[in-house]
Scaffold this motif. Structure first.
Motif, mmCIF file in Angstrom:
data_model
loop_
_atom_site.group_PDB
_atom_site.id
_atom_site.type_symbol
_atom_site.label_atom_id
_atom_site.label_comp_id
_atom_site.label_asym_id
_atom_site.label_seq_id
_atom_site.Cartn_x
_atom_site.Cartn_y
_atom_site.Cartn_z
ATOM 1 N N CYS A 81 14.211 8.172 3.662
ATOM 2 C CA CYS A 81 14.013 6.728 3.760
ATOM 3 C C CYS A 81 12.993 6.403 4.846
ATOM 4 C CB CYS A 81 15.338 6.032 4.035
ATOM 5 S SG CYS A 81 15.245 4.229 4.050
ATOM 6 N N SER A 82 13.127 7.048 5.992
ATOM 7 C CA SER A 82 12.160 6.822 7.077
ATOM 8 C C SER A 82 10.768 7.242 6.642
ATOM 9 C CB SER A 82 12.579 7.604 8.323
ATOM 10 O OG SER A 82 13.742 7.041 8.897
ATOM 11 N N SER A 83 10.675 8.330 5.891
ATOM 12 C CA SER A 83 9.371 8.789 5.406
ATOM 13 C C SER A 83 8.744 7.769 4.457
ATOM 14 C CB SER A 83 9.530 10.136 4.696
ATOM 15 O OG SER A 83 8.290 10.607 4.207
ATOM 16 N N VAL A 84 9.559 7.191 3.562
ATOM 17 C CA VAL A 84 9.048 6.173 2.636
ATOM 18 C C VAL A 84 8.530 4.966 3.407
ATOM 19 C CG1 VAL A 84 9.746 4.495 0.877
ATOM 20 C CG2 VAL A 84 10.400 6.899 0.643
ATOM 21 N N ILE A 85 9.278 4.538 4.411
ATOM 22 C CA ILE A 85 8.841 3.387 5.209
ATOM 23 C C ILE A 85 7.542 3.694 5.946
ATOM 24 C CG2 ILE A 85 9.444 1.969 7.211
ATOM 25 C CD1 ILE A 85 12.355 2.064 6.193
ATOM 26 N N GLU A 86 7.429 4.916 6.464
ATOM 27 C CA GLU A 86 6.170 5.311 7.123
ATOM 28 C C GLU A 86 5.003 5.265 6.146
ATOM 29 O OE1 GLU A 86 8.113 8.355 10.436
ATOM 30 O OE2 GLU A 86 7.155 9.152 8.634
ATOM 31 N N ARG A 87 5.247 5.696 4.913
ATOM 32 C CA ARG A 87 4.154 5.689 3.939
ATOM 33 C C ARG A 87 3.828 4.276 3.458
ATOM 34 N NH1 ARG A 87 2.432 10.480 2.432
ATOM 35 N NH2 ARG A 87 0.511 9.260 2.443
ATOM 36 N N LEU A 88 4.819 3.398 3.381
ATOM 37 C CA LEU A 88 4.527 1.990 3.123
ATOM 38 C C LEU A 88 3.620 1.434 4.228
ATOM 39 C CD1 LEU A 88 8.068 0.747 2.049
ATOM 40 C CD2 LEU A 88 6.047 0.751 0.579
ATOM 41 N N TYR A 89 3.938 1.822 5.449
ATOM 42 C CA TYR A 89 3.150 1.389 6.612
ATOM 43 C C TYR A 89 1.721 1.902 6.534
ATOM 44 C CZ TYR A 89 1.934 0.677 11.531
ATOM 45 O OH TYR A 89 1.317 0.279 12.692
ATOM 46 N N ALA A 90 1.517 3.035 5.864
ATOM 47 C CA ALA A 90 0.170 3.596 5.734
ATOM 48 C C ALA A 90 -0.782 2.639 5.035
ATOM 49 C CB ALA A 90 0.227 4.925 4.968
ATOM 50 N N GLN A 91 -0.218 1.745 4.211
ATOM 51 C CA GLN A 91 -1.046 0.791 3.476
ATOM 52 C C GLN A 91 -1.127 -0.560 4.187
ATOM 53 O OE1 GLN A 91 -0.275 3.343 1.199
ATOM 54 N NE2 GLN A 91 -2.455 3.270 0.700
ATOM 55 N N SER A 92 -0.706 -0.632 5.433
ATOM 56 C CA SER A 92 -0.578 -1.925 6.101
ATOM 57 C C SER A 92 -1.925 -2.600 6.356
ATOM 58 C CB SER A 92 0.172 -1.772 7.429
ATOM 59 O OG SER A 92 -0.510 -0.879 8.299
ATOM 60 N N ALA A 93 -3.017 -1.852 6.266
ATOM 61 C CA ALA A 93 -4.335 -2.464 6.440
ATOM 62 C C ALA A 93 -4.927 -2.961 5.122
ATOM 63 C CB ALA A 93 -5.289 -1.477 7.103
ATOM 64 N N ASP A 94 -4.291 -2.604 3.993
ATOM 65 C CA ASP A 94 -4.786 -3.067 2.701
ATOM 66 C C ASP A 94 -4.570 -4.573 2.571
ATOM 67 O OD1 ASP A 94 -5.252 -0.432 2.256
ATOM 68 O OD2 ASP A 94 -3.848 -0.205 0.582
ATOM 69 N N LEU A 95 -5.410 -5.202 1.770
ATOM 70 C CA LEU A 95 -5.329 -6.652 1.593
ATOM 71 C C LEU A 95 -5.107 -6.992 0.127
ATOM 72 C CD1 LEU A 95 -8.346 -7.732 3.850
ATOM 73 C CD2 LEU A 95 -5.944 -7.475 4.513
ATOM 74 N N ASN A 96 -4.451 -8.132 -0.114
ATOM 75 C CA ASN A 96 -4.303 -8.610 -1.483
ATOM 76 C C ASN A 96 -5.517 -9.452 -1.873
ATOM 77 O OD1 ASN A 96 -3.951 -11.159 -0.317
ATOM 78 N ND2 ASN A 96 -1.726 -11.181 -0.600
ATOM 79 N N ASP A 97 -5.449 -10.087 -3.030
ATOM 80 C CA ASP A 97 -6.603 -10.834 -3.542
ATOM 81 C C ASP A 97 -6.958 -12.040 -2.672
ATOM 82 O OD1 ASP A 97 -6.767 -9.068 -5.639
ATOM 83 O OD2 ASP A 97 -5.662 -10.344 -7.047
ATOM 84 N N LYS A 98 -6.004 -12.528 -1.882
ATOM 85 C CA LYS A 98 -6.267 -13.657 -0.995
ATOM 86 C C LYS A 98 -6.856 -13.234 0.342
ATOM 87 C CE LYS A 98 -2.510 -16.711 -2.534
ATOM 88 N NZ LYS A 98 -1.313 -17.445 -2.064
ATOM 89 N N GLY A 99 -6.820 -11.946 0.623
ATOM 90 C CA GLY A 99 -7.245 -11.467 1.930
ATOM 91 C C GLY A 99 -6.104 -11.316 2.908
ATOM 92 N N GLN A 100 -4.865 -11.484 2.421
ATOM 93 C CA GLN A 100 -3.678 -11.263 3.259
ATOM 94 C C GLN A 100 -3.307 -9.791 3.221
ATOM 95 O OE1 GLN A 100 -1.443 -13.874 0.703
ATOM 96 N NE2 GLN A 100 -1.087 -15.327 2.372
#
Length: 245
Positions: A106-125
């Protein structure tokens, strides 16, 4: 009020991803998965597209980069799993309890979710804005609320919106004892008749559905005040300190 009243909306255009972070690979039985199936069944009855991922069946390289094969690891299945997570309106993480804590996976999954934290959606969020998160926890020792606290905090910090009562779980009596899916002498499952667990799982599921519906219909979270690009460009959205640059 009729107990058979109809849902207030349609949900068939929604998609939900459930990630089970049991330590057991398939086809080993998972009590966490058995409880997650209750929530999945409710969603499927409403036409929601439901995808179930057992994280232990995949290689999740340790790290907080989007693709760890670019950082020395031979294999990393996270990029293909992230593609499923990214297109989902709802993410539900399921975890067993070990020593009062969420599983290492579970901690590993959360870390990997965090890996995408700089990605943006179509609005720029940030990419998880406009999506809904929840969690399911199982075990036969104390820790449901503790695990849920950590998982839900992490999801909201990454950008997920958390509805009321967004967690459900099973621990039975405190201390070693039967797990949720264990069979009793008559063949029935231990946790299936537990009203508290079944009620909370049902309420959690409908709260996830309602909030996902509201967010999708509203086009997600409004973009004003939370755009990194505009902040970096000097638009500080009524920040009160005029000396801050």
């Amino acid at each position: 009020m009729s107990k058979q009243s109809l849902p207030p909306a349609q949900y068939a255009d929604l998609c939900a991803v459930f990630i089970n972070t049991t330590l057991k690979p398939s086809p080993e039985p998972s009590h966490t998965e058995v409880l997650m199936e209750v929530s999945q069944a409710i969603m499927r009855a409403q036409g929601v597209k439901v995808e179930h991922i057992r994280a232990a069946d995949h290689v999740l390289a340790p790290g907080v980069q989007p693709d760890m094969t670019e950082h020395g690891f031979q294999r990393d299945d996270w990029p293909k799993l992230y593609a499923q997570v990214k297109q989902a309106d709802t993410l539900v993480i399921g975890s067993p309890i070990w020593l009062g804590e969420r599983s290492s996976i579970c901690s590993s999954v959360i870390e990997r979710l965090y890996a995408q934290s700089a990605d943006l959606n179509d609005k720029g969020q940030y990419v998880y804005y406009g999506k809904v998160g929840g969690c399911i926890v199982t075990g036969n020792e104390d820790g449901v609320k503790h695990v849920a606290t950590g998982v839900l905090y992490a999801l909201q910090h990454l950008g997920y919106t958390i509805p009321p009562q967004a967690d459900a779980g099973w621990i039975g009596e405190a201390g070693p004892g039967p797990s949720y899916g264990d069979r009793q002498d008559d063949g029935s499952r231990v946790g299936f008749a537990n009203d508290f667990t079944q009620r909370n799982t049902t309420f959690m599921t409908w709260n996830l559905l309602h909030l996902a519906r509201l967010l999708k219909d509203a086009g997600g979270i409004p973009a004003y005040g939370n755009l990194r690009e505009q902040w970096d460009a000097g638009n500080h959205f009524d920040h009160p300190n005029p000396e801050y640059r």
